[in-house]
Each structure stands twice: as C-alpha cells, then as structure tokens.
Design a protein around this motif. Structure first.
Motif, PDB file in Angstrom:
ATOM      1  N   ASP A  74     -17.171 -24.003 -20.155  1.00 40.05           N
ATOM      2  CA  ASP A  74     -15.882 -24.329 -20.759  1.00 40.05           C
ATOM      3  C   ASP A  74     -14.809 -24.435 -19.689  1.00 40.05           C
ATOM      4  O   ASP A  74     -14.884 -23.789 -18.649  1.00 40.05           O
ATOM      5  N   ASP A 119     -11.708 -23.454 -19.938  1.00 39.17           N
ATOM      6  CA  ASP A 119     -10.583 -22.535 -20.086  1.00 39.17           C
ATOM      7  C   ASP A 119     -10.821 -21.227 -19.325  1.00 39.17           C
ATOM      8  O   ASP A 119     -10.145 -20.233 -19.557  1.00 39.17           O
ATOM      9  N   GLN A 126     -13.110 -19.125 -19.651  1.00 44.06           N
ATOM     10  CA  GLN A 126     -13.746 -18.019 -20.383  1.00 44.06           C
ATOM     11  C   GLN A 126     -15.156 -17.790 -19.874  1.00 44.06           C
ATOM     12  O   GLN A 126     -15.695 -16.703 -19.996  1.00 44.06           O
ATOM     13  N   ARG A 156      -9.093 -16.445 -22.444  1.00 44.39           N
ATOM     14  CA  ARG A 156      -8.694 -17.803 -22.119  1.00 44.39           C
ATOM     15  C   ARG A 156      -7.611 -17.776 -21.046  1.00 44.39           C
ATOM     16  O   ARG A 156      -6.692 -16.972 -21.125  1.00 44.39           O
TER      17      ARG A 156
HETATM   18 MG    MG Z   1     -12.553 -20.906 -24.993  1.00 41.57          MG
END
Ligand code: MG
Ligand code: UDP
Length: 343
Positions: free
Chosen positions: A105, A107, A109, A211
């Motif tokens: 991902d 972001d 994470q 995030r």
């Molecule tokens: Mg996320």
C-alpha cells in the motif's frame, strides 16, 4: 486470455519491482518513495518503483510524475479512472520488470523496512513471501472483526485457506506473478489467487503501521463489493444453496400433504388462508433470492465473455526509457500505445 499482456514469458530486467497503488494519496507519494529508497539503496539491490495512480482526483498523478522526473528508478502509470485497488495492483504487476515483485500500500501502513526481509526469503528459494498483519490499535474493531469473519467464511466455501490479517503486502517471484497475470477472473482477488496457485510459500508477520497521512480509501461499499466479488469468483456454493432449500421445503410440503389427507379422511375441514399466504410469500421470497444469486453469477460470466481489460492506462511516465518497455502495453491497442509513449 486477457489482452493486458503479451502471453510469452517476459524477460525481467531488474532484480526487484516495488508496486504500489495510489488513490488520492498526494501527500503520501513523496514520503513513500523516500522510505523505499532509504531502505533499498543501502542493500545494493537493483530495483524499480512502480506507482499506479488509480484515477485519483487530487494531485497524486502530479506527485508521481514529479517523483519519476527526479528519480530514474520511479515509473508511474495513471489509470483512466478508478478501477479499484485490485485493478491498480494488476496494472502495476503487468508493467513490472523485476525478477521479483513486491506489492504494498502507498500509505506506509506496510512498512518498507520489511522489504529486505521479503527479498532474503525469496533468495532462500521461496517463490511467494506473504505477510501477516498484527493489528495495530489503530485498526478499528469493525475492520478486525469483519476481516476475521470474512476469511473464515471464504476458507469454508472456497476450500482455499486464508488467514485473517492477510493483505496485498507480499513478494512474488516472476513465475507465480506470470501465472497470476494470465488468470482470466473478472473479479481479480489477488490474495485468493496467490493462495490457490500454491508454490513454495513463507509468511512473515509484521506490525501494521498507522496511515502516514490522508484517509482510508476503502469505504464500506467498496469493502462489500470486494468481498462479494471475491466469494463469487472462488466458490459455487451459493449456487447450490437452492438445492438444499428445495429439499427442505419439499420435505415440509410432503408433511403438509400428509396432514391434508389425514384431515380429509377424518372429515375435518382444512382452514387457514393466512398460513397459506405466509408459506407462499416465503417461498416466493426464497425463489427470488436464489434467482438473484444465479443472476449474479451470470453477470460474472457475462463480464468474462465480454473480455474487457481489467484496467485501462491513461498516461505513463518513466516508460519511455527503453523500447522494450513499450512492448508492455496491450498488444491490441496500438493507438493507445502511441498516445501514451509517443510513436
Ligand atoms: Mg491503508
Ligand atoms: N487504493 C486504490 N484504489 C482504491 C482504493 C484504495 O488504489 O479504489 C489504494 C490506496 O491508495 C492505498 C491502498 O490501496 O495505497 C490501500 O487503501 P487504504 O489504505 O484506503 O485501505 P486500508 O489500509 O484501510 O485497508
């Protein structure tokens, strides 16, 4: 066979591709690239970063284009609209040139710091290196519980085992990657397919991070669509539900018939318009639900028969650098190829 890819085995030209879908993540692009660069540069691995803009409405694409201009390892794809997380992932994987591909991902994470560990496992000979999330306190109760129940149900009806906390943070060797790309599922459920494919697999646990910035992009609607799509593409059990219900209700109907015969013989009048109506409307309800399930599967078949691509690329940066890259675009779309890469 899907048109996204030339069917022949493509020769990889870098060691590792890091693929990340980005949907309205303008504030995360730079931190993401920096984090990956900081982790991978010291390792000496030859890598590329492929960022896929999934039809963002903010400045994500500008940020990606900027990153590609300043760092030759970064390449960007912009889908023509929002195709969803799985479509964006697929687009990135189709254009990756690595001998191994890590998907994560955008972001942060999924911690980039874990990538060298994934690569080490791959070098030990694992073709698939999965990760399993320990939930951070940041993850909502609803998300954790729904994920747990979904995977339980999924494993039950599909026969493909999957654990809660599975995500699309993993490393794939070229071989499973190529197999995955050539799958014709209308609703690509990458996690399920990877598990279905087999190969020598290792799972590495990690602590999910909060995030970095921005808000989660998975709305409840997207999550529902994602999970029903996944179930339907992996299981025909719902279709067989009708058979079970049919047997049970015919059993009841038979008992009812016995009762009517008994009442007739003993001279008792059969009464009860209301109960009749109840049974009737209940049965019609069941019938329509089953019809809906059949219709849903039919819709999926319809989508597959239409053979539409699962993503459409609007723009690309960083792919001009070599002629071989141009071959990565769909073969049947010469015009698109010209508009994206120049003739
Ligand atoms: Mg996320
Ligand atoms: N994403 C995407 N298209 C979408 C939704 C999400 O490309 O339609 C990307 C998003 O930008 C992020 C990743 O998929 O990089 C995971 O999304 P998010 O962080 O919202 O999901 P969560 O972490 O809540 O599961």
């Amino acid at each position: 066979m899907r048109p996204e890819l030339p069917s022949e085995f493509r020769a990889p030209s870098v060691e590792l591709s890091v693929v990340s879908p980005m949907f309205n993540e303008e504030t995360n692009v730079r931190p993401f690239v920096r984090a990956v660069v900081d982790v991978l540069d010291p390792t000496g691995i030859d890598y590329e970063i492929i960022l896929v803009d999934d039809g963002s409405r903010d400045g994500t694409w500008q940020a990606i284009a900027e990153a590609a201009r300043t760092n030759p390892r970064v390449r960007g794809l912009s889908l023509s609209r929002n195709f969803g997380h799985q479509g964006a992932l697929l687009a990135g994987m189709c254009h990756a040139r690595g001998r191994a591909v890590v998907t994560m991902d955008g972001d942060l994470q999924h911690p980039p710091a874990l990538v060298p560990e994934l690569v080490a496992a791959w070098r030990e000979g694992y073709k698939v290196v999965n990760t399993r999330r320990f939930d951070s306190t940041d993850t909502s109760w609803f998300k954790r519980a729904s994920s747990r129940w979904f995977y339980r149900l999924f494993s039950r009806v599909s026969g493909v085992t999957m654990e809660a906390g599975a995500s699309d943070f993993r490393l794939l060797d070229r071989m499973p990657l190529q197999a995955l790309i050539s799958m014709g599922d209308a609703d690509l459920f990458v996690r399920g397919i990877v598990s279905w494919l087999g190969f020598k697999t290792k799972t590495i646990p990690y602590q999910a991070q909060p995030r970095f910035s921005g808000v989660p992009k998975f709305t409840l609607k997207k999550m529902l669509r994602f999970s029903t799509g996944a179930l339907l593409s992996f299981s025909a059990v719902p279709l067989k539900l009708g058979i079970l219900i049919g047997f049970v209700t015919s059993g009841f109907a038979f008992l009812e018939l016995c009762y009517i015969g008994f009442a007739y013989l003993t001279g008792r009048t059969v009464q009860g318009w209301a109960s009749l109506m109840t049974v009737m409307s209940f049965m019609f309800g069941v019938l329509f639900i089953l019809l809906g399930i059949v219709g849903t599967y039919l819709g999926k078949i319809y989508e597959i028969v239409k053979n539409r691509p699962r993503f459409v690329i609007g723009e690309a940066v960083g792919f001009e650098r070599s002629a071989a890259d141009r071959e990565l675009l769909p073969k049947g779309s010469a015009q698109l190829r010209e508009s994206v890469y120049g003739a």
